[in-house]
Design an enzyme around this catalytic site. Structure first.
Site, short mmCIF file in Angstrom:
data_model
loop_
_atom_site.label_atom_id
_atom_site.label_comp_id
_atom_site.label_asym_id
_atom_site.label_seq_id
_atom_site.Cartn_x
_atom_site.Cartn_y
_atom_site.Cartn_z
CG HIS A 167 42.18 40.79 47.44
ND1 HIS A 167 40.89 40.91 47.01
CD2 HIS A 167 42.64 42.06 47.60
CE1 HIS A 167 40.57 42.19 46.93
NE2 HIS A 167 41.60 42.91 47.27
CD GLU A 202 42.83 46.88 37.50
OE1 GLU A 202 41.78 47.19 36.89
OE2 GLU A 202 42.97 47.02 38.72
#
Lengths: 387, 339
Positions: free
Chosen positions: B144, B75
């Site tokens: 998540h 990321e």
């Protein structure tokens, strides 16, 4: 070439991973040109250099060192918040920067004063940064694509890699047009090699085969921590491990820095993918003026590197080629003039306007910023003329 | 989607379609990429697979692998590469696969991307959009289902927005890409699938506008993203009980558009702010504080917050307890009305 990473094959042009070429040194510490199997590849590059270019390397190094010394003095006299000395690393910086073309983009860390001066920055802009007048200092587009200093260690390697990825998307490489084909150099240090961002930059560069040279100045110390704490292998092997052809050079040899960077930039800009150079050098001064290197390294080690000084070595080489005293004296005088000019202009710097706090936080209007700017203006004016 | 051009509406096909929010985003991205060749998408699994939520499905086929780029799984690398691409004059759109995976990129977002416009003193814009599927309601594993919006709203140099409807999703993603500032684009992942009308000819409201989506007179309730549908549900239930609730869709988390919020509060005298995120130092906290300052004499009750608890997001079997629902919103409405 493909951007579809699912179909990437290993680049066929890459030397076998794990190769450990010897350190490239074209000038030994006495300034004697080394002619051997290891240097044979690079000697024609050096032979092709004009006398004027050879003199320019010396001039670049001496001017930067004199500027660096003067900025350190200004810090000691309370004129700068901090100074970041480049003393000792001039050859690595000047050689690599002089190997770049005008269209190339250079992403520094924060000690690359010589690179910046080669690319045309005003040294006072670096002073403004470290005096506390700005977080930036210059417009890269007006300074031959020498990007802003980055203070978080290793972050710029990803910016450089993204920029180089953009070059591939635009197709501005591997065309054979010397004025179009563009490459990127990113500078970083031995400490940065421990940062995740640097590893991620290696991964992205290798995956997308970006036209990019990773130029590591291994100056042996990350503030007080020796390079052995960063890595148990020679750092150029890191590049090989990512599939990036890598070369270790004597970073105090401006000719080695120039010749190897030139070769690697050409490889990168012609579609050969990224390259990695580890320049072995030494930070003669402190990490910054806030640092005391006598607490962590020995005088014997320091003296051993002073004996390998890049400017002394190169001056001996030029004198061996017949360069005259008057040339060296003229460079010395120019350096003194530069230092004096930097001092005068530094002392004349004014406190920036408070607008700097608010302006350009965003590119487009932002109500909260506008409101707070207006509030500060009213607040300050509430004190009247005597404030 | 239809391709009605301005001025041809008389004979053209209908300009409105009913789409799920995820497909509306896909259509918005396609339009942005068609309009501007400098728009490129980067992310994990976004090209061949079309993203784990399929938001970018079909775009690689249409625009090619140079404009829809599967990146390595990193990321920070994605954000850092977007910064370099912006320096090159691209308008990169990054997809972060899940909210909880934004943090490996946090340093590049907050220390670099957010500050680079100011560092360049106006000489270089950074038009980077970072798409973040956020929030709960999908029964997923740890990392998540989080709501990290406040970290980014707290960071100068970033803008943060969150659409709640397919129509807003279609338009706001295009407006975000057109902006010259870095934008965090929070997509309510539980709303990817429910369908709603998308009018391809008429934008909803400006990117940074908040909007009244149901009028009422007694209590204002405010939220963004997936919470808006919860608020509308609460308003419906309250109406059956004779309580009139006005619902405001925040849409822009930073900067907040206080105009419609203050106007509503001055009318109702009561404000309940709902969010999935934890309460401490949150966007709801900031809005509550600002409304208390600016509408003090209009308030009949303290501004109340309905939030996730100040705990890590719990295992999925407990998410329905953690996430504010219509009952939790109405409990706060009742408390506000009791003053």
């Amino acid at each position: 070439m493909s951007f579809d990473t699912t179909s990437h094959a290993a680049p066929s042009t890459a030397p076998s991973a794990g190769a450990q070429p010897e350190t490239v040194q074209l000038l030994d510490p006495a300034g004697v040109l080394q002619e051997n199997d290891r240097t044979a590849e690079f000697l024609p590059t050096i032979e092709a250099l004009s006398d004027e270019t050879l003199r320019q390397f010396h001039r670049d190094m001496v001017l930067t060192r004199r500027f660096d010394d003067e900025a350190g003095n200004l810090q000691r006299q309370g004129q700068l918040a901090l100074w970041v000395p480049s003393h000792g690393q001039e050859a690595a910086q000047v050689g690599s920067a002089r190997a770049s073309r005008p269209q190339d983009h250079l992403f520094p860390s924060y000690r690359e004063h010589a690179v910046g001066m080669v690319r045309g920055i005003d040294p006072v802009d670096v002073v403004r940064l470290l005096r506390g007048n700005t977080h930036g200092g210059w417009n890269p587009a007006e300074r031959q694509n020498f990007h802003l200093y980055t203070l978080v260690i290793g972050s710029q390697t990803l910016h450089a890699t993204g920029y180089a990825l953009g070059i591939t998307l635009d197709g501005d490489y591997a065309t054979g047009d010397p004025e179009r084909d563009t490459a990127v150099i990113t500078y970083f240090g031995d400490g940065a090699t421990s940062q995740g961002d640097v590893s991620e930059a290696f991964v992205f560069a290798a995956s997308f085969q970006t036209p990019e040279v990773f130029f590591l100045q291994n100056n042996q110390w990350a503030i007080s921590v020796p390079v052995a704490t960063q890595s148990r292998t020679s750092l150029h092997l890191r590049g090989e491990g990512f599939g990036i052809p890598s070369t270790q050079i004597d970073g105090n040899d401006v000719l080695a820095s120039y010749a190897v960077t030139l070769r690697d930039l050409d490889a990168a800009r012609s579609g050969g993918g990224p390259r990695f150079i580890e320049a072995l050098t030494y930070r003669i001064g402190a990490h910054t003026t806030s640092d005391d290197p006598t607490k962590y390294r020995t005088d014997a080690e320091l003296q051993s590197w002073i004996a390998r000084d890049p400017i002394v070595r190169y001056e001996a080489y030029l004198r061996g080629r017949g360069e005259s005293d008057s040339f060296f004296a003229a460079v010395e005088e120019e350096a003194n003039d530069l230092a004096n000019d930097v001092r005068v202009r530094t002392l004349a710097l004014e406190k920036p306007s408070t607008d700097l706090i608010f302006d350009n936080v965003y590119s487009e209007p932002h109500p909260r910023i506008d409101e707070q700017k207006e509030w500060l203006s009213h607040y300050e004016s509430s004190f009247g003329e005597s404030a | 989607m239809t391709n009605t051009l301005p001025g041809t509406a008389e004979t053209a096909a209908p300009t409105t379609e009913t789409l799920p929010l995820g497909r509306a985003l896909n259509a918005g991205l396609r339009k942005a990429m068609s309009d501007d060749p400098r728009v490129v998408l980067l992310g994990e699994d976004i090209a061949t697979l079309g993203g784990v939520f399929r938001v970018t499905e079909g775009l690689k086929t249409e625009f090619g692998a140079k404009r829809v780029i599967d990146t390595p799984l990193a990321e920070s690398g994605i954000i850092g590469a977007c910064i370099g691409l912006a320096m090159r004059g691209f308008r990169p759109v990054a997809e972060i696969q899940f909210d909880g995976f934004i943090f490996p990129g946090f340093d590049q977002i907050t220390s670099q991307l957010a500050k680079l416009t100011a560092r360049h003193e106006g000489t270089m814009p950074f038009p980077v959009v970072i798409r973040v599927p956020y929030g709960g309601h999908i029964g997923a594993v740890e990392h998540h289902q989080e709501s990290p919006e406040a970290y980014f709203a707290h960071t100068a140099g970033l803008r943060s927005v969150s659409p709640s409807t397919p129509h807003d999703a279609y338009w706001m993603i295009q407006e975000a890409i057109q902006s010259n500032d870095p934008i965090m684009f929070f997509e309510p992942k539980s709303r990817y699938w429910p369908k709603g009308p998308v009018d391809f000819t008429a934008p909803g409201a400006p990117l940074h506008a908040s909007r009244v989506v149901r009028t009422g007179t007694e209590v204002t309730v405010l939220g963004h993203g997936a919470m808006v549908s919860v608020l509308l549900q609460a308003a419906e239930i309250a109406a059956e009980e004779g309580i009139s609730i006005e619902v405001v869709d925040l849409r822009s988390l930073s900067p907040v558009d206080y105009g419609p919020i203050l106007e509503s509060v001055r009318k109702t005298g009561r404000l309940v702010i709902a969010q999935e995120a934890p309460q401490n130092a949150s966007i709801a906290s900031e809005i509550a504080s600002t409304v208390a300052e600016k509408a003090f004499y209009s308030l009949e009750a303290p501004v109340l917050r309905v939030s996730g608890f100040d705990t890590p997001f719990p295992p999925a079997k407990l998410e329905s307890v953690y996430l504010p629902d219509a009952d939790r919103v109405l409990e706060a409405v009742d408390r506000a009305l009791a003053y």
